[in-house]
Design a protein around this motif. Sequence first.
Motif, PDB file in Angstrom:
ATOM      1  N   ALA A 153     -15.997  24.503 -63.460  1.00  0.00           N
ATOM      2  CA  ALA A 153     -16.078  23.508 -64.524  1.00  0.00           C
ATOM      3  C   ALA A 153     -15.216  22.318 -64.142  1.00  0.00           C
ATOM      4  CB  ALA A 153     -15.625  24.105 -65.851  1.00  0.00           C
ATOM      5  N   ALA A 154     -15.855  21.212 -63.792  1.00  0.00           N
ATOM      6  CA  ALA A 154     -15.129  19.999 -63.406  1.00  0.00           C
ATOM      7  C   ALA A 154     -15.005  19.106 -64.641  1.00  0.00           C
ATOM      8  CB  ALA A 154     -15.860  19.271 -62.289  1.00  0.00           C
ATOM      9  N   ILE A 155     -13.784  18.782 -65.006  1.00  0.00           N
ATOM     10  CA  ILE A 155     -13.507  18.036 -66.233  1.00  0.00           C
ATOM     11  C   ILE A 155     -12.878  16.691 -65.905  1.00  0.00           C
ATOM     12  CG2 ILE A 155     -12.138  18.029 -68.351  1.00  0.00           C
ATOM     13  CD1 ILE A 155     -12.259  21.060 -68.331  1.00  0.00           C
ATOM     14  N   GLN A 156     -13.411  15.632 -66.471  1.00  0.00           N
ATOM     15  CA  GLN A 156     -12.784  14.322 -66.314  1.00  0.00           C
ATOM     16  C   GLN A 156     -11.594  14.192 -67.254  1.00  0.00           C
ATOM     17  OE1 GLN A 156     -15.140  10.765 -65.211  1.00  0.00           O
ATOM     18  NE2 GLN A 156     -16.828  11.816 -66.255  1.00  0.00           N
ATOM     19  N   LYS A 157     -10.725  13.256 -66.953  1.00  0.00           N
ATOM     20  CA  LYS A 157      -9.515  13.066 -67.756  1.00  0.00           C
ATOM     21  C   LYS A 157      -9.848  12.288 -69.023  1.00  0.00           C
ATOM     22  CE  LYS A 157      -6.509  13.092 -63.688  1.00  0.00           C
ATOM     23  NZ  LYS A 157      -5.603  12.294 -62.830  1.00  0.00           N
ATOM     24  N   ASN A 158     -10.287  13.037 -70.043  1.00  0.00           N
ATOM     25  CA  ASN A 158     -10.636  12.413 -71.324  1.00  0.00           C
ATOM     26  C   ASN A 158      -9.664  12.814 -72.427  1.00  0.00           C
ATOM     27  OD1 ASN A 158     -13.018  11.169 -70.341  1.00  0.00           O
ATOM     28  ND2 ASN A 158     -14.100  13.118 -70.473  1.00  0.00           N
TER      29      ASN A 158
END
Length: 308
Positions: free
Chosen positions: A44-49
């Motif tokens: 699971a690749a998560i952007q910095k949100n």
Amino acid sequence: MKEIEARSEDMDHEKPTVCVLDASTYVGFWILKGLLSKGYTVHAAIQKNGETEIVKKIRDMETIEERLMVSTVDVLDYHSILEALKGSFALFCCLDCQDGYDDKMVDLEVRGAINVVEACAQTETIEKIVFNSSLTAAIWRENICSEKDVDERSWSDKEFCRKKKLWYALVKTLSEQAAWALAMDRMLNMVSINAGLVLGPAIAQKNPQVTMSYLQGAAQMYENGVLAIVDVKFLADVNIRAFEDRSTCGRYFCFNKIVNSEQEAVKLAESLSPLISLPPRYECQGREVYAEKLRNKKLNKLVEGTVY
């Protein structure tokens, strides 16, 4: 001997590792859940949100789910994408700006899409990309009201989108076209899922800005028979089917229903409360039903025989 053969057979049927980027988007999260339920190991690749509710859920899931690995990624940083893709057999690409869309967002998401596809081309393991796009990448142009059918061959007119300030539609059109151009140049196996307006559990609270961005020009979409909705669980399942079915290719329009009557418009407004309210003119409007123009024969073939 039988035990050895049994273990060998189990290994032959072991599900490959796949990557979902960005898993912290509303759609990405449901694809992640669907993949885990089917036995896949998922990066699971998560952007910095920021620490959104979805991000917290994914972090909690990581502590109890052995087949889930979570990492942070910046789609404008090519090398961070490469790291996230390591060891993955497929990529489910779900790029959405949680803060909504304006003219400044156009270039950023397009660059992100290009970086993601290029990173896939540079890995040795990625064999398929499932690229999540939107029906808005196909339905906007000057003469849409005079067309009978709108299907996977259709594209939104970029200049028309700019003129009408349909930023979400413009971003999705440019991003998908850039992804397709690069995928074909790099000879990558890619399919795109062009989803209607996504509905699902707590959608108004968990995906408000993207939802409102999609609904720019909603009245025109409604009157032209191209305002369509899709359940997020169905959309996630279509993503997985598009990956698993080796015969899939090209674009797939994905929707459950076309909103083309007053009754359906009222239902949609109610499902998105308090984000939107029903326009007064629909409350006193007659019982006119607008002609449906969207066609999704390819999707019907993909999910044939399945009951939802």
